[in-house]
Design an enzyme around this catalytic site. Structure first.
Site, PDB file in Angstrom:
ATOM      1  N   TRP A   1      34.947  34.477  55.119  1.00 19.11           N
ATOM      2  CA  TRP A   1      35.585  33.331  54.447  1.00 19.11           C
ATOM      3  C   TRP A   1      36.126  32.343  55.457  1.00 19.11           C
ATOM      4  O   TRP A   1      36.030  31.121  55.260  1.00 19.11           O
ATOM      5  CB  TRP A   1      36.631  33.800  53.441  1.00 19.11           C
ATOM      6  CG  TRP A   1      35.954  34.439  52.279  1.00 19.11           C
ATOM      7  CD1 TRP A   1      35.939  35.767  51.953  1.00 19.11           C
ATOM      8  CD2 TRP A   1      35.090  33.797  51.324  1.00 19.11           C
ATOM      9  NE1 TRP A   1      35.138  35.977  50.860  1.00 19.11           N
ATOM     10  CE2 TRP A   1      34.608  34.794  50.444  1.00 19.11           C
ATOM     11  CE3 TRP A   1      34.667  32.475  51.125  1.00 19.11           C
ATOM     12  CZ2 TRP A   1      33.730  34.509  49.392  1.00 19.11           C
ATOM     13  CZ3 TRP A   1      33.805  32.191  50.074  1.00 19.11           C
ATOM     14  CH2 TRP A   1      33.351  33.196  49.228  1.00 19.11           C
TER      15      TRP A   1
ATOM     16  N   ASP B   1      44.596  30.603  53.409  1.00 19.79           N
ATOM     17  CA  ASP B   1      43.723  30.906  52.275  1.00 19.79           C
ATOM     18  C   ASP B   1      44.169  32.265  51.736  1.00 19.79           C
ATOM     19  O   ASP B   1      43.932  33.306  52.345  1.00 19.79           O
ATOM     20  CB  ASP B   1      42.259  30.952  52.742  1.00 19.79           C
ATOM     21  CG  ASP B   1      41.306  31.366  51.619  1.00 19.79           C
ATOM     22  OD1 ASP B   1      41.777  31.680  50.510  1.00 19.79           O
ATOM     23  OD2 ASP B   1      40.087  31.381  51.875  1.00 19.79           O
TER      24      ASP B   1
ATOM     25  N   LYS C   1      41.108  36.243  41.301  1.00 20.31           N
ATOM     26  CA  LYS C   1      41.335  37.637  41.700  1.00 20.31           C
ATOM     27  C   LYS C   1      42.692  38.127  41.173  1.00 20.31           C
ATOM     28  O   LYS C   1      42.755  39.113  40.466  1.00 20.31           O
ATOM     29  CB  LYS C   1      41.261  37.784  43.218  1.00 20.31           C
ATOM     30  CG  LYS C   1      39.842  37.582  43.755  1.00 20.31           C
ATOM     31  CD  LYS C   1      39.844  36.586  44.841  1.00 20.31           C
ATOM     32  CE  LYS C   1      38.540  36.126  45.436  1.00 20.31           C
ATOM     33  NZ  LYS C   1      37.307  36.741  45.113  1.00 20.31           N
TER      34      LYS C   1
HETATM   35  C1  LIG Z   1      39.254  34.628  50.783  1.00 22.13           C
HETATM   36  C2  LIG Z   1      38.380  33.760  49.939  1.00 22.13           C
HETATM   37  N1  LIG Z   1      38.335  32.441  50.171  1.00 22.13           N
HETATM   38  C3  LIG Z   1      37.576  31.619  49.434  1.00 22.13           C
HETATM   39  C4  LIG Z   1      36.801  32.083  48.404  1.00 22.13           C
HETATM   40  C5  LIG Z   1      35.950  31.130  47.609  1.00 22.13           C
HETATM   41  O1  LIG Z   1      36.500  30.936  46.376  1.00 22.13           O
HETATM   42  P1  LIG Z   1      35.783  30.046  45.250  1.00 22.13           P
HETATM   43  O2  LIG Z   1      34.638  30.854  44.762  1.00 22.13           O
HETATM   44  O3  LIG Z   1      36.884  29.850  44.247  1.00 22.13           O
HETATM   45  O4  LIG Z   1      35.347  28.786  45.876  1.00 22.13           O
HETATM   46  C6  LIG Z   1      36.820  33.452  48.105  1.00 22.13           C
HETATM   47  C7  LIG Z   1      35.996  33.970  46.985  1.00 22.13           C
HETATM   48  O5  LIG Z   1      35.786  35.126  46.793  1.00 22.13           O
HETATM   49  C8  LIG Z   1      37.620  34.304  48.895  1.00 22.13           C
HETATM   50  O6  LIG Z   1      37.650  35.627  48.647  1.00 22.13           O
END
Ligand SMILES: Cc1ncc(COP(=O)(O)O)c(C=O)c1O
Length: 359
Positions: free
Chosen positions: A102, A171, A195
């Site tokens: 991520w 994040d 989540k």
């Molecule tokens: C730590 C993290 N950041 C960002 C995201 C991306 O999220 P989104 O699908 O809402 O764009 C996720 C998705 O699983 C994630 O686990």
């Protein structure tokens, strides 16, 4: 009613009382004769919902009036771009901690906007731990420092956050409200809702108000945080359904005793599973002990065939969502706030049986 034990990484299971309340209010919200999905986002009724959702988030996380709390669209991935668009000024550098999949996406997007310094990269250790503060190579005068609080795929989590001179940006998509944090340590926190706090299609953004003023004039209004601040999250039509569910989930968080109670339960759940993984060489936990996530727990078995068998038999036993992310394989149990201790105990029971039969 047959509800499975849901270990999916997201969209993830929601607390049953929340779903039941949403179900009971689906056709007629608070005597209005309409579903929450069918009413104006500018109605008095919805105004109360969004204000309650914001107030609950503020109370649970201890957020002061120096911060705006926004419910935006575009997911956490949208934030990967929106953050640098707003707070990475021309000629400035943003520091990013590269802790896994991520963080990598966040870095890639930020690079399309401006200068990025990767202040630590966990690649040589296969992203199986988080850095210590002393390991970060930070840029003097950096616009901000970005961390991924919990790497959902790798299963590593910051045990505590580095103290930085530049505003810290976190994040927290996969660990928001799983434990107590000090919001004042951050300039900006963001989290995809799907989540721990609601359904997908909504991202929570907590931003120190002064940072929102940094945005260059040329950024389109919709992508400026400050556009969404005067009438919080009502500049345009927000995801009303998701905001309503955040209200219900945050009420549930309060009803179970707030963050300190949830944190204790989450730590207990994680210990149950890690103790099982550490208890036999049959299981091969992935994350380094000092960075183990209490939300996403990752491990391997001796062979990929065994891992496939494990997931297949787990599904048959009512334990869903245990297959590791397609990019890394292995097994992953996501044990977010809504996953009960009983579900984790059922998983551990299944693992003990599986080892007996296949060990
Ligand atoms: C730590 C993290 N950041 C960002 C995201 C991306 O999220 P989104 O699908 O809402 O764009 C996720 C998705 O699983 C994630 O686990």
């Amino acid at each position: 009613m047959a509800r499975i034990h849901n270990f999916g990484a997201g969209p993830a299971g929601l607390p049953l009382p929340v779903l039941q309340q949403a179900q009971s209010e689906l056709l007629d919200y608070a005597g209005t004769g309409m579903s929450i999905m069918e009413m104006s986002h500018r109605s008095k009724t919805f105004e109360q919902v969004i204000q309650a959702a914001e107030a609950n988030v503020r109370k649970i996380l201890g957020i002061s009036n120096d911060y705006a709390v926004l419910f935006l669209q575009g997911g956490a991935s949208g934030q990967f771009a929106q953050i640098p668009m707003n707070i990475l000024g021309a000629g400035q550098t943003a520091d990013y901690v590269h802790s896994g999949a991520w963080a990598e996406k966040a870095i890639k997007e930020a690079k399309t906007v401006g200068n990025v310094n990767v202040s630590w990269d966990g690649k040589s250790e296969k992203y199986m731990r988080m850095p210590r503060a002393s390991e970060l190579k930070l840029t003097p005068g950096a616009a901000y420092v970005h961390v991924t609080s919990n790497e959902t795929i790798g299963g590593v989590q910051f045990p505590s956050f580095p103290k930085t001179e530049a505003p810290l940006v976190g994040d927290m998509s996969s660990d928001i409200m799983c434990r107590k944090i000090d919001v004042n340590q951050f300039g900006l926190i963001y989290a995809g809702a799907q989540k721990n706090i609601g359904p997908s299609g909504l991202v929570l953004v907590i931003i120190r108000k002064d940072l929102a003023e940094r945005v260059p004039e040329k950024v389109p209004a919709i992508y400026k945080y400050k556009t969404h601040m005067p009438e919080p999250s009502l500049y345009h039509t927000p995801n009303t359904w998701a905001i309503y569910l955040v209200k219900l989930v945050t009420e549930w968080v309060e009803a179970v005793g707030g963050l300190s109670t949830l944190q204790a339960i989450n730590e207990e759940k994680a210990k149950l599973l890690y103790d099982c993984l550490d208890g036999s060489a049959y299981w091969k936990p992935c994350a380094n002990k000092d960075s183990r996530s209490i939300m996403n727990i990752t491990w391997r078995l001796g062979t990929e065939e065994l891992e496939t068998k494990f997931c297949k038999e787990a599904t048959a036993a009512g334990l869903e969502g245990l297959k590791g992310h397609r990019s890394v394989g292995g097994i992953r149990a996501s044990i977010y706030n809504a996953v009960s201790k009983e579900s984790v105990a059922a998983l551990v029971g299944f693992m003990n049986e599986f080892e007996k039969k296949n060990g």
